[in-house]
Design a protein around this motif. Structure first.
Motif, PDB file in Angstrom:
ATOM      1  N   SER A 191       1.314 -11.405 -12.831  1.00 36.53           N
ATOM      2  CA  SER A 191       0.168 -12.060 -12.018  1.00 36.53           C
ATOM      3  C   SER A 191      -0.511 -13.036 -12.749  1.00 36.53           C
ATOM      4  CB  SER A 191      -0.738 -10.951 -11.584  1.00 36.53           C
ATOM      5  OG  SER A 191       0.027 -10.010 -10.544  1.00 36.53           O
ATOM      6  N   ASN A 229      -3.101 -23.627  -1.988  1.00 31.97           N
ATOM      7  CA  ASN A 229      -2.194 -22.466  -1.340  1.00 31.97           C
ATOM      8  C   ASN A 229      -1.794 -21.462  -2.609  1.00 31.97           C
ATOM      9  OD1 ASN A 229      -0.730 -21.052   0.366  1.00 31.97           O
ATOM     10  ND2 ASN A 229       1.120 -22.455   0.446  1.00 31.97           N
ATOM     11  N   ARG A 230      -2.402 -20.443  -2.588  1.00 24.03           N
ATOM     12  CA  ARG A 230      -2.284 -19.351  -3.556  1.00 24.03           C
ATOM     13  C   ARG A 230      -0.853 -18.907  -3.331  1.00 24.03           C
ATOM     14  NH1 ARG A 230      -2.965 -21.290  -7.392  1.00 24.03           N
ATOM     15  NH2 ARG A 230      -2.952 -19.298  -8.716  1.00 24.03           N
ATOM     16  N   PHE A 281       2.333 -15.740  -3.741  1.00 20.00           N
ATOM     17  CA  PHE A 281       2.311 -14.030  -3.812  1.00 20.00           C
ATOM     18  C   PHE A 281       3.173 -13.684  -4.963  1.00 20.00           C
ATOM     19  CE2 PHE A 281       2.455 -15.311   0.786  1.00 20.00           C
ATOM     20  CZ  PHE A 281       1.500 -14.344   1.601  1.00 20.00           C
ATOM     21  N   ARG A 304      -5.414  -9.624  -7.133  1.00 20.36           N
ATOM     22  CA  ARG A 304      -6.101 -10.785  -6.589  1.00 20.36           C
ATOM     23  C   ARG A 304      -7.108 -11.305  -7.594  1.00 20.36           C
ATOM     24  NH1 ARG A 304      -7.271  -7.800  -2.899  1.00 20.36           N
ATOM     25  NH2 ARG A 304      -5.445  -8.141  -1.526  1.00 20.36           N
ATOM     26  N   ASN A 332      -6.019 -14.329  -9.239  1.00 24.59           N
ATOM     27  CA  ASN A 332      -5.690 -15.363  -8.485  1.00 24.59           C
ATOM     28  C   ASN A 332      -4.372 -15.599  -7.793  1.00 24.59           C
ATOM     29  OD1 ASN A 332      -6.854 -17.468  -7.061  1.00 24.59           O
ATOM     30  ND2 ASN A 332      -6.544 -19.076  -8.708  1.00 24.59           N
ATOM     31  N   ARG A 368      -1.577 -13.376  -4.636  1.00 29.04           N
ATOM     32  CA  ARG A 368      -1.821 -12.814  -3.485  1.00 29.04           C
ATOM     33  C   ARG A 368      -0.768 -11.539  -3.690  1.00 29.04           C
ATOM     34  NH1 ARG A 368      -0.915 -16.629   1.472  1.00 29.04           N
ATOM     35  NH2 ARG A 368      -1.801 -14.630   2.595  1.00 29.04           N
ATOM     36  N   TYR A 414      -2.174  -5.223   0.093  1.00 36.59           N
ATOM     37  CA  TYR A 414      -1.208  -5.981  -0.153  1.00 36.59           C
ATOM     38  C   TYR A 414      -0.991  -7.104   1.054  1.00 36.59           C
ATOM     39  CZ  TYR A 414      -0.310  -3.331  -4.338  1.00 36.59           C
ATOM     40  OH  TYR A 414      -0.575  -2.648  -5.338  1.00 36.59           O
ATOM     41  N   GLU A 415      -0.842  -8.170   0.684  1.00 38.20           N
ATOM     42  CA  GLU A 415      -0.977  -9.261   1.684  1.00 38.20           C
ATOM     43  C   GLU A 415       0.501  -9.670   2.341  1.00 38.20           C
ATOM     44  OE1 GLU A 415      -3.491 -12.760   1.113  1.00 38.20           O
ATOM     45  OE2 GLU A 415      -4.579 -11.356  -0.466  1.00 38.20           O
ATOM     46  N   GLN A 451      -6.928 -11.246   7.434  1.00 43.32           N
ATOM     47  CA  GLN A 451      -5.863 -12.120   7.876  1.00 43.32           C
ATOM     48  C   GLN A 451      -4.545 -10.939   7.866  1.00 43.32           C
ATOM     49  OE1 GLN A 451      -4.922 -15.039   5.048  1.00 43.32           O
ATOM     50  NE2 GLN A 451      -3.184 -15.901   6.436  1.00 43.32           N
TER      51      GLN A 451
END
Length: 532
Positions: A222, A234-235, A237, A275, A278, A280, A331-332, A390
């Motif tokens: 990460s 736009n970060r 994943f 996260r 920085n 996702r 988790y996104e 979201q």
């Protein structure tokens, strides 16, 4: 391609063949015949909005398959491109004129000055495949439940909505025009893709770790991904692949999915730490494979006792709870994998026209296999919606794209690339990118899989794959061990991430009608030529 040159080829079939649990009935229909009856089985047709809906109704007779034939659809010489059941396996290509069977979902025929297209709207209730027989076209609608005829019990089933079109090409008759026609037809088959304005990119740890990882290493991944994407609004994943689950081993990669193993610890805390780096957080799981002793026997698939039966309502709720748990952890993006293999017991390239082996059915005999798979995808899609934040993005893998279009933001459209063998990446990745580009943005984000960066693969090969993938407009994932790249290579990776973080139109494989692995591409950045 002339935008005014599209012509609807759709008409009533000339012949119908019905296969039930005990018999085969054939009938040649009049051109305007709207219905066909055999015993207590009725087949009906209804035209609406440029498609032909095919309905099947039966009271007691188990229905297995319908075969619809349209005669004299072709003339002259041509070449054919068909789709596959789930992922591509490096086998997608334009084939010279010959009879072809077993082309799932849709196919195209190119002949001088035009491109003919034959397909069904996405999310049908039948497993659909096409057969080219001389000048005739046949559509097989497999409505079985497992390997047995479905028991409709008087229910009227809309098996599929058929679409056909002819696209007139300009005088140049270029591969670009053919590509545009094929993409336009994919949009005809799916009018509700759930991927608009969605850019999916980032990292995945699989192709350097291959399941040997930990929370410490995921946090290192990460931090490295954050460094490579510094300054990008736009970060990205960071997707944690197989290996985090409590029962993971070299011989088992199934559930349960409610707790991580000792190397990962608290999965919610890990997502929060990711996260904080920085990025996702993203996570992988295999929803249908769980050997847990507390799973009720009636939840198990008849064909394989370690696999869930998706016709059981409690199973779908269990899977929905898994999805909600992963989302609650933070988790996104959720990547769900292996479901086609788990249901059918074989990979897409093994399915052929029989789909599966043995004699088995789902617990609910009144639904078709296709209906049940669509509902399974719907449950995942619905469970990923969040009221408090979201929605979680869904990335399918080993999924049946035609049944999942509109129910996932991304879909892995080819078999695995590699962090060990360049030839596998060349065969699977580039072929998938080129030929499944038709589905990019029209069905979902068409993920051709990762750039696997390790010491085993020549950087000069990988950087070409990385560039075309980053400029393609498709999902973009890189699997690289932190600290492996030198400074100049890191700058190239940063530039690839910068490109991939922005929306771009679908790249065009300029030589896709000549080879399985196109090397000439038109991207938003210009014309590219590679040596793969």
């Amino acid at each position: 391609m002339k935008t005014e040159g599209k012509r609807n080829l759709l008409r009533q079939p000339d012949e119908i063949r019905l296969m039930t649990g005990s018999a085969q009935t054939e009938q040649e229909t009049a051109p305007d015949a709207a219905a066909f009856r055999a015993g207590d089985v009725t087949v009906e047709f209804a035209e609406a909005d440029g498609s032909l809906a095919v309905f099947v109704q039966a009271q007691n007779t188990p229905v297995r398959e319908l075969v619809l034939t349209w005669k004299a659809m072709f003339g002259g010489a041509g070449e054919v491109l068909g789709d596959t059941w789930e992922r591509g396996y490096g086998d997608l290509e334009w084939k010279k004129e010959a009879d072809h069977i077993g082309m799932p979902w849709y196919f195209f025929r190119h002949e001088a000055g035009k491109c003919l297209a034959f397909g069904v709207k996405v999310r049908p209730s039948a497993m659909c495949w096409w057969e080219k027989d001389g000048a005739d076209v046949k559509l097989h609608l497999d409505v079985r439940c497992g390997t047995y005829g479905v028991k409709l019990g008087g229910r009227k089933l809309e098996a599929a909505r058929v679409v056909m079109a002819s696209y007139v090409l300009e005088e140049a008759d270029t591969p670009v025009e053919v590509f545009e026609a094929c993409r336009a037809f994919c949009s005809e088959m799916c009018d509700d893709p759930d991927c608009r304005d969605t850019v999916i990119y980032g990292g995945n740890n699989w192709y350097y770790a291959y399941g040997k990882s930990s929370a410490r290493e995921i946090l290192g991944d990460s931090a490295y991904l954050a460094e490579m994407t510094e300054g990008i609004e736009n970060r990205p994943f960071m997707v944690m692949d197989d290996g985090w689950q409590i029962d993971h081993s070299d011989s088992y990669n199934g559930g349960p999915w409610r707790v991580g193993n000792a190397d990962y610890g608290d999965m919610g805390e890990l997502a929060a730490q990711m996260r904080a780096k920085n990025v996702r957080p993203g996570i992988w799981f295999r929803p249908l494979y769980d050997h847990s002793a507390d799973i009720p026997a009636e939840w198990r698939l008849e064909r394989n006792a370690e696999v869930f039966d998706i016709s059981v309502p409690e199973v779908l709720e269990h899977i929905a709870q898994d999805i909600r748990q992963l989302g609650d952890w933070g988790y996104e993006l959720i990547k769900h994998d292996f479901s086609t293999y788990d249901i059918f017991g074989c990979w897409g390239f093994e399915m052929g026209t029989r789909l599966t082996n043995g004699s088995w059915r789902f617990h609910d005999h009144t639904k078709t296999t296709a209906e049940l798979i669509v509902r399974f995808y719907e449950v995942i899609h619905e469970a990923a919606k969040r009221e408090d934040r979201q929605d979680v993005l869904i990335l399918g893998c080993n999924c049946i794209g035609h049944l999942g279009a509109g129910l996932m933001q991304g879909n892995r459209t080819g078999d695995d690339t590699s962090g060990v063998e360049w030839e596998r990446t060349r065969k699977m990745g580039i072929n998938t990118l080129a030929f499944r580009m038709l589905q990019q943005g029209t069905f979902y984000g068409a993920d051709a899989d990762c750039v696997g960066i390790t010491e085993h693969i020549d950087w000069n090969k990988n950087r070409q794959w990385m560039e075309v993938l980053a400029e393609s407009g498709t999902p973009f994932f890189v699997s690289v061990k932190p600290g492996f790249l030198n400074e100049s290579q890191k700058e190239e990776l940063k530039e690839a991430y910068r490109k991939a973080s922005q929306p771009h139109p679908a790249a065009v494989p300029l030589d896709w009608m000549e080879t399985k692995t196109p090397e000439k591409w038109q991207t938003y950045a210009g014309r590219r030529e590679y040596n793969f």
